[in-house]
Design a protein around this motif. Structure first.
Motif, mmCIF file in Angstrom:
data_model
loop_
_atom_site.group_PDB
_atom_site.id
_atom_site.type_symbol
_atom_site.label_atom_id
_atom_site.label_comp_id
_atom_site.label_asym_id
_atom_site.label_seq_id
_atom_site.Cartn_x
_atom_site.Cartn_y
_atom_site.Cartn_z
ATOM 1 N N LEU A 67 0.834 -1.200 0.000
ATOM 2 C CA LEU A 67 0.000 0.000 0.000
ATOM 3 C C LEU A 67 0.870 1.252 0.000
ATOM 4 C CD1 LEU A 67 -2.655 -1.075 2.678
ATOM 5 C CD2 LEU A 67 -2.923 -1.031 0.191
ATOM 6 N N GLY A 68 2.063 1.134 0.574
ATOM 7 C CA GLY A 68 2.983 2.266 0.619
ATOM 8 C C GLY A 68 3.326 2.770 -0.772
ATOM 9 N N ASN A 69 3.456 1.856 -1.739
ATOM 10 C CA ASN A 69 3.818 2.252 -3.093
ATOM 11 C C ASN A 69 2.616 2.680 -3.912
ATOM 12 O OD1 ASN A 69 5.461 0.025 -1.956
ATOM 13 N ND2 ASN A 69 6.798 0.571 -3.656
ATOM 14 N N LEU A 70 1.527 1.906 -3.773
ATOM 15 C CA LEU A 70 0.394 2.102 -4.678
ATOM 16 C C LEU A 70 -0.575 3.157 -4.157
ATOM 17 C CD1 LEU A 70 -0.294 -1.669 -5.400
ATOM 18 C CD2 LEU A 70 1.034 -0.084 -6.764
ATOM 19 N N TRP A 71 -0.636 3.285 -2.846
ATOM 20 C CA TRP A 71 -1.625 4.188 -2.256
ATOM 21 C C TRP A 71 -0.950 5.413 -1.646
ATOM 22 C CZ3 TRP A 71 -2.461 4.158 3.415
ATOM 23 C CH2 TRP A 71 -3.506 4.998 3.813
ATOM 24 N N ARG A 72 0.028 5.189 -0.761
ATOM 25 C CA ARG A 72 0.590 6.291 0.007
ATOM 26 C C ARG A 72 1.532 7.156 -0.833
ATOM 27 N NH1 ARG A 72 4.177 6.508 4.811
ATOM 28 N NH2 ARG A 72 3.099 7.598 6.479
ATOM 29 N N LEU B 158 0.999 11.117 -1.396
ATOM 30 C CA LEU B 158 1.956 12.053 -0.792
ATOM 31 C C LEU B 158 2.600 12.924 -1.870
ATOM 32 C CD1 LEU B 158 3.828 9.958 1.936
ATOM 33 C CD2 LEU B 158 2.147 11.770 2.258
ATOM 34 N N THR B 159 2.950 12.298 -2.994
ATOM 35 C CA THR B 159 3.539 13.058 -4.098
ATOM 36 C C THR B 159 2.554 14.111 -4.576
ATOM 37 O OG1 THR B 159 4.690 11.053 -4.733
ATOM 38 C CG2 THR B 159 4.692 12.822 -6.334
ATOM 39 N N GLY B 160 1.288 13.715 -4.711
ATOM 40 C CA GLY B 160 0.257 14.637 -5.161
ATOM 41 C C GLY B 160 0.099 15.814 -4.207
ATOM 42 N N GLU B 161 0.179 15.511 -2.914
ATOM 43 C CA GLU B 161 -0.011 16.573 -1.918
ATOM 44 C C GLU B 161 1.198 17.483 -1.798
ATOM 45 O OE1 GLU B 161 -3.034 14.926 1.526
ATOM 46 O OE2 GLU B 161 -0.915 14.500 1.710
ATOM 47 N N SER C 103 10.073 6.793 3.199
ATOM 48 C CA SER C 103 11.137 5.867 2.801
ATOM 49 C C SER C 103 11.245 4.716 3.814
ATOM 50 C CB SER C 103 12.473 6.595 2.630
ATOM 51 O OG SER C 103 12.936 7.035 3.862
ATOM 52 N N PHE C 104 10.967 4.984 5.071
ATOM 53 C CA PHE C 104 10.950 3.904 6.065
ATOM 54 C C PHE C 104 9.793 2.960 5.833
ATOM 55 C CE2 PHE C 104 13.800 3.934 9.635
ATOM 56 C CZ PHE C 104 14.565 5.033 9.322
ATOM 57 N N PHE C 105 8.619 3.555 5.679
ATOM 58 C CA PHE C 105 7.422 2.733 5.531
ATOM 59 C C PHE C 105 7.528 1.853 4.295
ATOM 60 C CE2 PHE C 105 2.976 1.930 4.404
ATOM 61 C CZ PHE C 105 2.478 1.522 5.635
ATOM 62 N N THR C 106 7.940 2.461 3.196
ATOM 63 C CA THR C 106 7.933 1.721 1.939
ATOM 64 C C THR C 106 8.996 0.627 1.910
ATOM 65 O OG1 THR C 106 7.741 1.945 -0.450
ATOM 66 C CG2 THR C 106 9.448 3.256 0.607
ATOM 67 N N LEU C 107 10.125 0.839 2.573
ATOM 68 C CA LEU C 107 11.145 -0.214 2.595
ATOM 69 C C LEU C 107 10.933 -1.187 3.765
ATOM 70 C CD1 LEU C 107 14.423 1.711 1.633
ATOM 71 C CD2 LEU C 107 13.019 0.246 0.197
ATOM 72 N N SER C 108 9.838 -1.036 4.493
ATOM 73 C CA SER C 108 9.522 -1.913 5.631
ATOM 74 C C SER C 108 10.601 -1.872 6.702
ATOM 75 C CB SER C 108 9.343 -3.372 5.191
ATOM 76 O OG SER C 108 8.374 -3.487 4.213
ATOM 77 N N LEU C 109 11.203 -0.709 6.913
ATOM 78 C CA LEU C 109 12.326 -0.639 7.848
ATOM 79 C C LEU C 109 11.884 -0.433 9.289
ATOM 80 C CD1 LEU C 109 14.852 1.518 5.837
ATOM 81 C CD2 LEU C 109 14.811 -0.948 6.186
ATOM 82 N N GLY D 240 -5.223 13.591 -1.260
ATOM 83 C CA GLY D 240 -4.881 12.866 -0.042
ATOM 84 C C GLY D 240 -5.233 11.390 -0.145
ATOM 85 N N PRO D 241 -5.484 10.757 1.001
ATOM 86 C CA PRO D 241 -5.724 9.314 1.031
ATOM 87 C C PRO D 241 -6.863 8.869 0.112
ATOM 88 C CG PRO D 241 -5.442 10.167 3.248
ATOM 89 C CD PRO D 241 -5.477 11.357 2.345
ATOM 90 N N GLY D 242 -7.760 9.791 -0.246
ATOM 91 C CA GLY D 242 -8.867 9.415 -1.124
ATOM 92 C C GLY D 242 -8.464 9.238 -2.580
ATOM 93 N N LEU D 243 -7.171 9.549 -2.878
ATOM 94 C CA LEU D 243 -6.734 9.468 -4.283
ATOM 95 C C LEU D 243 -7.041 8.100 -4.892
ATOM 96 C CD1 LEU D 243 -5.134 10.880 -6.615
ATOM 97 C CD2 LEU D 243 -3.080 9.854 -5.680
#
Ligand code: PFF
Length: 481
Positions: free
Chosen positions: A24-29, A33-36, A226-232, A286-289
């Motif tokens: 979800l970090g890549n496809l949703w978040r 975030l980039t849009g915002e 970057s933390f969330f998406t790399l599962s760190l 936002g999250p509704g994207l």
């Protein structure tokens, strides 16, 4: 028993780590975030962060897992003994396990929304619907505790079943089917968005680096992302690293994971924004994207129901390959520590996390406001749990970087990394100084959001961490030059 298991193939760790990272970090978040945050400027910062902070910590986390060959908690216990350091470093394992448990609880609820949208898309329910209808539909979904619970339950059971079947028959076999399918679908959706959307507008939105648009807020979001998406910092990578073949190259694998993860985020961003621009819609939703804007774009396009359905299957697959990596570290711990069977351990973790997830479910409706939770913590339970993970993730990351950077000896690291002195020095400089400093900066910026009871709690954790780091530093310097 799982402690000494190793993946069947040398390359499985890469597959598993990519499965964990891409979600979800890549496809949703990432797209929202980039849009915002104004597009290209955000991406630039994000890319720099992945290199300077993400990859070094990723290497460190895999290293701790492979060096200990146990679940994060037991593994850190083992490493503190063999390195004669303070047991306080075990905090890394506990923070990871607690965060995995917390994240799974809400990750599963949000992934559940994708089940709903897969269904709506494939049945053609949204074809031709207008903006109002689609946004009302999303609100109606959030307003229904019953539906949210149903989807949450389905998603978490599916994840639990895969992990319950074991790392070979469950996780490895599952990922071998899911991952190639995900890449195929992603390419298909990209092709569709090229044909029916406005890919040129998407590309210029994502890749026009206008530094003037860089905000501090954007920097902070980029580090968190970057933390969330790399599962760190959550034990997931450490747990998978414990099963990694000793002969697989750690550095190359870590770079490959980060590269694939970033590529998927970019492709998803391109495809999503191409469809959004093509339909003349707004990017900063936002999250509704993903759940409002994108369905609206699909609703107006040829074969939109079918392609939209396939897209949400992609979201589900990516989410499940991530959620299993949240179950594994805790399940492995319960097996090692309490001699549970794997199915028992997974059941316990899943039931507990499912129950906690109900708090997220009701945060969108019955208890959206005005509860004891709001009075005590000033926010809904969902926001509170998310805030906690936003604190634990960077904290875990700092500790991982410091432990790997200061406590592990030169020869141990070289044995794992098998690289030359130059690369070693660059890595060590990054994990000793740059990554902890950058993450600490973000972390301190999170503090203003934190009020009341949390301040002394976080202060205590920080103190313990600082104490442990100081002690290790002194010990190391008295042992080795
Ligand atoms: N990396 C996953 C994503 O981008 O969706 C989320 C995640 C999975 C975070 C596993 C943390 C984790 F341990």
């Amino acid at each position: 028993m799982s402690g000494h298991n190793v993946w069947t193939h040398k390359g499985t760790f890469l597959l598993a780590a990519v499965g964990s990272a891409v979600g979800l970090g890549n496809l949703w978040r990432f797209p929202y975030l980039t849009g915002e945050n104004g597009g290209g400027a955000f991406i630039l910062v994000y890319a720099v962060t992945i290199f300077a902070v993400g990859i070094p910590i990723l290497i460190a986390e895999i290293m701790l897992g492979r060096a200990s060959r146990q679940s994060p908690i037991m593994g850190m216990r083992h490493l503190t003994k063999t390195h004669n350091t303070s047991r306080a470093w075990e905090t890394i394992g506990w923070l990871g396990a607690v965060s995995a448990f917390l994240i799974l609880s809400f990750y599963s609820v949000i992934a559940g929304w994708a089940i709903h949208y897969t269904w709506l898309m494939l049945t053609g329910s949204l074809v031709g619907a207008d903006a109002q209808a689609i946004s009302d539909g999303f609100d109606a979904l959030l307003a229904s505790p019953g539906l949210l619970t149903l989807y949450h339950t389905l998603f978490i059971i599916a994840s639990g079943l895969i992990v319950g079947m074991g790392i070979h028959r469950g996780i490895e076999s599952g990922l071998r089917i899911i991952m190639p399918a995900l890449f195929a679908i992603l390419l298909l959706v990209l092709a569709y968005s090229v044909m029916h959307g406005d890919i040129a507008a998407a590309a210029s939105f994502l890749f026009t680096f206008n530094l003037a648009e860089l905000s501090l807020e954007g920097w902070l979001q980029a580090v968190g992302q970057s933390f969330f998406t790399l599962s760190l910092g959550m034990g997931a990578i450490m747990a998978y690293g414990a099963y990694m073949s000793s002969t697989a190259s750690l550095t190359r694998t870590a770079i490959a994971v980060a590269a694939v993860d970033t590529a998927v985020a970019m492709v998803a961003g391109l495809a999503i924004f191409s469809l959004v621009f093509g339909a003349g819609l707004e990017t900063g939703q936002g999250p509704g994207l993903m759940f409002v804007t994108l369905p609206l774009a699909f609703a107006e396009m040829p074969l939109g129901g079918l392609v939209g359905g396939v897209f949400f299957i992609l979201v589900l697959g990516a989410a499940i390959s991530s959620s299993i990596s949240l179950i594994e570290p805790v399940a492995a711990f319960l097996v090692e520590r309490f001699d549970m069977t794997r199915p028992q351990a997974v059941t316990l973790m899943v039931i507990a996390s499912w129950a906690l997830g109900l708090l997220t479910v009701v945060s969108f409706n019955i208890y959206a406001e005005g509860t004891i939770f709001h009075t005590l913590f000033g926010r809904s339970a969902f926001d509170f749990i998310e805030l906690l993970t936003n604190i634990f993730m960077p904290l875990g990351g700092i500790l991982i970087a410091l432990f790997a950077g200061w406590a592990l000896t030169h020869s141990e690291v070289m044995k794992e990394m098998r690289t030359n002195e130059t690369w070693f020095s660059i890595w060590r400089f990054l994990v000793r100084f740059i990554a902890p400093a950058a993450v600490a900066f973000v972390f301190l910026r999170t503090i203003p959001q934190v009020d009341g009871y949390l301040i002394p709690a976080i202060g205590a954790v920080l103190l313990v961490g600082a104490f442990a780091a100081g002690r290790t530093f002194l010990m190391e310097n008295s042992q080795e030059k």
